[in-house]
Design a protein around this motif. Structure first.
Motif, PDB file in Angstrom:
ATOM      1  N   GLU A 219       5.545  21.724 -14.967  1.00  0.00           N
ATOM      2  CA  GLU A 219       6.608  22.183 -15.322  1.00  0.00           C
ATOM      3  C   GLU A 219       7.758  23.192 -14.855  1.00  0.00           C
ATOM      4  N   GLY A 220       6.340  23.428 -14.107  1.00  0.00           N
ATOM      5  CA  GLY A 220       7.169  25.686 -14.340  1.00  0.00           C
ATOM      6  C   GLY A 220       7.855  25.219 -12.797  1.00  0.00           C
ATOM      7  N   SER A 221       6.924  24.549 -12.134  1.00  0.00           N
ATOM      8  CA  SER A 221       7.052  24.550 -10.153  1.00  0.00           C
ATOM      9  C   SER A 221       8.701  23.605 -11.055  1.00  0.00           C
ATOM     10  N   LEU A 222       8.878  22.733 -11.527  1.00  0.00           N
ATOM     11  CA  LEU A 222      10.257  21.871 -12.124  1.00  0.00           C
ATOM     12  C   LEU A 222      11.264  23.075 -12.207  1.00  0.00           C
ATOM     13  N   ARG A 223      11.174  23.476 -12.862  1.00  0.00           N
ATOM     14  CA  ARG A 223      11.453  24.369 -13.095  1.00  0.00           C
ATOM     15  C   ARG A 223      12.942  25.582 -12.096  1.00  0.00           C
ATOM     16  N   LEU A 224      11.498  25.520 -11.504  1.00  0.00           N
ATOM     17  CA  LEU A 224      12.126  26.377  -9.904  1.00  0.00           C
ATOM     18  C   LEU A 224      12.927  25.817  -9.471  1.00  0.00           C
ATOM     19  N   VAL A 225      12.514  24.074  -8.773  1.00  0.00           N
ATOM     20  CA  VAL A 225      13.597  24.034  -8.525  1.00  0.00           C
ATOM     21  C   VAL A 225      14.951  23.346  -8.961  1.00  0.00           C
ATOM     22  N   ALA A 226      14.644  22.930 -10.135  1.00  0.00           N
ATOM     23  CA  ALA A 226      15.846  23.406 -11.147  1.00  0.00           C
ATOM     24  C   ALA A 226      16.897  24.314 -11.120  1.00  0.00           C
ATOM     25  N   ALA A 227      16.553  25.028 -11.100  1.00  0.00           N
ATOM     26  CA  ALA A 227      17.534  26.706 -11.402  1.00  0.00           C
ATOM     27  C   ALA A 227      17.600  26.608  -9.568  1.00  0.00           C
TER      28      ALA A 227
ATOM     29  N   GLN B 100       3.251  26.670  -5.262  1.00  0.00           N
ATOM     30  CA  GLN B 100       2.252  27.948  -5.730  1.00  0.00           C
ATOM     31  C   GLN B 100       1.890  26.833  -7.236  1.00  0.00           C
ATOM     32  N   ARG B 101       2.903  26.739  -7.655  1.00  0.00           N
ATOM     33  CA  ARG B 101       3.134  26.619  -9.390  1.00  0.00           C
ATOM     34  C   ARG B 101       2.406  25.080  -9.671  1.00  0.00           C
ATOM     35  N   PHE B 102       2.878  24.290  -8.217  1.00  0.00           N
ATOM     36  CA  PHE B 102       2.791  22.414  -8.131  1.00  0.00           C
ATOM     37  C   PHE B 102       1.417  22.548  -7.929  1.00  0.00           C
ATOM     38  N   GLU B 103       0.415  23.218  -7.393  1.00  0.00           N
ATOM     39  CA  GLU B 103      -0.809  22.653  -6.783  1.00  0.00           C
ATOM     40  C   GLU B 103      -1.915  23.875  -7.965  1.00  0.00           C
ATOM     41  N   ALA B 104      -1.158  24.405  -8.997  1.00  0.00           N
ATOM     42  CA  ALA B 104      -2.352  25.394  -9.707  1.00  0.00           C
ATOM     43  C   ALA B 104      -1.818  23.999 -10.885  1.00  0.00           C
ATOM     44  N   GLY B 105      -0.777  23.402 -10.847  1.00  0.00           N
ATOM     45  CA  GLY B 105      -1.290  22.381 -12.386  1.00  0.00           C
ATOM     46  C   GLY B 105      -0.047  22.467 -13.077  1.00  0.00           C
ATOM     47  N   ASP B 106       0.317  23.606 -12.964  1.00  0.00           N
ATOM     48  CA  ASP B 106       2.182  24.343 -13.653  1.00  0.00           C
ATOM     49  C   ASP B 106       3.216  23.356 -13.015  1.00  0.00           C
TER      50      ASP B 106
ATOM     51  N   ALA C 112       0.491  -1.511   0.047  1.00  0.00           N
ATOM     52  CA  ALA C 112      -0.015  -0.223  -0.077  1.00  0.00           C
ATOM     53  C   ALA C 112       0.282   1.483   0.073  1.00  0.00           C
ATOM     54  N   LEU C 113       0.385   2.237  -0.692  1.00  0.00           N
ATOM     55  CA  LEU C 113       1.325   3.415  -0.544  1.00  0.00           C
ATOM     56  C   LEU C 113       0.031   4.816  -0.394  1.00  0.00           C
ATOM     57  N   LEU C 114       0.495   4.801   0.403  1.00  0.00           N
ATOM     58  CA  LEU C 114       0.137   6.260   1.613  1.00  0.00           C
ATOM     59  C   LEU C 114       0.813   7.371   0.966  1.00  0.00           C
ATOM     60  N   HIS C 115      -0.564   8.370   0.001  1.00  0.00           N
ATOM     61  CA  HIS C 115      -0.120   9.729  -0.748  1.00  0.00           C
ATOM     62  C   HIS C 115      -0.594  11.061   0.041  1.00  0.00           C
ATOM     63  N   THR C 116      -0.580  11.903   0.186  1.00  0.00           N
ATOM     64  CA  THR C 116      -0.981  13.048  -0.131  1.00  0.00           C
ATOM     65  C   THR C 116      -1.367  13.749  -1.396  1.00  0.00           C
ATOM     66  N   SER C 117      -0.891  13.478  -2.058  1.00  0.00           N
ATOM     67  CA  SER C 117      -1.426  14.063  -3.823  1.00  0.00           C
ATOM     68  C   SER C 117      -1.316  12.774  -4.737  1.00  0.00           C
ATOM     69  N   PRO C 118      -3.303  13.093  -5.929  1.00  0.00           N
ATOM     70  CA  PRO C 118      -3.027  12.039  -6.065  1.00  0.00           C
ATOM     71  C   PRO C 118      -2.262  12.120  -7.947  1.00  0.00           C
ATOM     72  N   ARG C 119      -1.655  13.399  -7.603  1.00  0.00           N
ATOM     73  CA  ARG C 119      -0.050  12.736  -8.904  1.00  0.00           C
ATOM     74  C   ARG C 119       0.706  11.875  -8.354  1.00  0.00           C
TER      75      ARG C 119
ATOM     76  N   VAL D 141       8.538  14.117  -3.448  1.00  0.00           N
ATOM     77  CA  VAL D 141       8.070  12.965  -4.718  1.00  0.00           C
ATOM     78  C   VAL D 141       8.100  13.403  -5.690  1.00  0.00           C
ATOM     79  N   SER D 142       6.816  14.933  -5.451  1.00  0.00           N
ATOM     80  CA  SER D 142       6.922  15.586  -6.728  1.00  0.00           C
ATOM     81  C   SER D 142       7.793  16.553  -7.454  1.00  0.00           C
ATOM     82  N   THR D 143       8.963  16.960  -6.728  1.00  0.00           N
ATOM     83  CA  THR D 143      10.427  17.322  -7.370  1.00  0.00           C
ATOM     84  C   THR D 143      11.456  16.453  -7.948  1.00  0.00           C
ATOM     85  N   ALA D 144      10.658  15.306  -8.210  1.00  0.00           N
ATOM     86  CA  ALA D 144      12.079  14.069  -8.356  1.00  0.00           C
ATOM     87  C   ALA D 144      12.302  14.533  -9.830  1.00  0.00           C
ATOM     88  N   SER D 145      11.258  14.499 -10.604  1.00  0.00           N
ATOM     89  CA  SER D 145      11.345  15.338 -11.998  1.00  0.00           C
ATOM     90  C   SER D 145      12.495  15.992 -12.680  1.00  0.00           C
TER      91      SER D 145
END
Length: 224
Positions: free
Chosen positions: A156-164, A148-154, A4-11, A180-184
């Motif tokens: 790619e924008g969220s990941l680019r901020l993390v990468a920067a 905020q970008r992740f929650e809004a569905g952006d 079983a995996l317990l998540h706090t985001s369906p993504r 987990v949401s930042t791995a990519s």
């Protein structure tokens, strides 16, 4: 037998399904998603959701889980601590990553998109460092605007901020992506500093725990 995996985001669901298909074919996963757990933990602290996390774990066990993997770094410690009460192994997805980070070097930078993750992740790394007998210096950095970008569905924008943010780091032996949401974001980075994320390592630990649960004589790392 299910993991079983317990998540706090369906993504997170397709992330782990994809890793299962790539690395652990035949492993049966069952996903449980409760976004409210993270919302409350961010507002009130992880201890505020201790009872609700335990209830979520008990539900997973009632539905057949032999092992539970918590994929949320903010509540991972709370989930892991509930294992004796729920009667099955409960793993936090970021522990294998923390162990790997300690082995790389002492200067560890933790990147997170929510502040509630920084403390638990730093504490976990320091715990793994003590276990290994290593001295570490952990520095946390909140990536402004990324959540905020992740929650809004952006995504790619969220990941680019993390990468920067990762590319800006200079004084580090290893960079840890706390969620987990930042791995990519790793695929968007130019940094030469080693970068670690939790999903693949965490799922591998979950698969190994399942093998032990199914075959108690199983020797980890031998395939036997």
């Amino acid at each position: 037998m299910t993991l079983a995996l317990l998540h706090t985001s369906p993504r997170h669901v397709p992330v782990f399904d994809g890793l299962r298909d790539a690395d652990h074919q035949g492993l049966e996963l069952r996903h449980f998603v409760d976004e409210e757990l993270l919302s409350r933990a961010r507002a009130e602290g992880p201890d505020a959701v201790r009872d609700d996390v335990r209830a979520a774990l008990e539900r997973a066990v009632d539905l057949g889980a032999r092992v539970v993997l918590c994929t949320c770094s903010t509540i991972g410690g709370v989930a892991e601590a509930a294992a004796p009460e729920v009667g099955v192994p409960v793993l936090r997805v970021d522990r294998p990553m923390a162990s790997a980070a300690v082995a790389v070097g002492p200067r560890i930078v933790v990147l997170a998109t929510v502040e509630s993750t920084l403390g638990p992740t730093a504490a976990l790394i320091e715990e793994e460092a003590r276990r290994a007998g290593n001295a570490v210096a952990v520095r946390g950095r909140l990536v402004g605007g990324a959540w905020q970008r992740f929650e809004a569905g952006d995504l790619e924008g969220s990941l680019r901020l993390v990468a920067a943010a990762a590319d800006e780091e200079r004084d580090a032996d290893v960079i840890v992506l706390a969620q987990v949401s930042t791995a990519s974001a790793q695929h968007l980075m130019a940094t030469t500093i080693p970068v670690l994320s939790s999903p693949r390592l965490g799922l591998a630990a979950g698969a190994e725990a399942m093998a032990i649960a199914e075959y108690p004589s199983y020797a980890p790392g031998t395939g036997e």
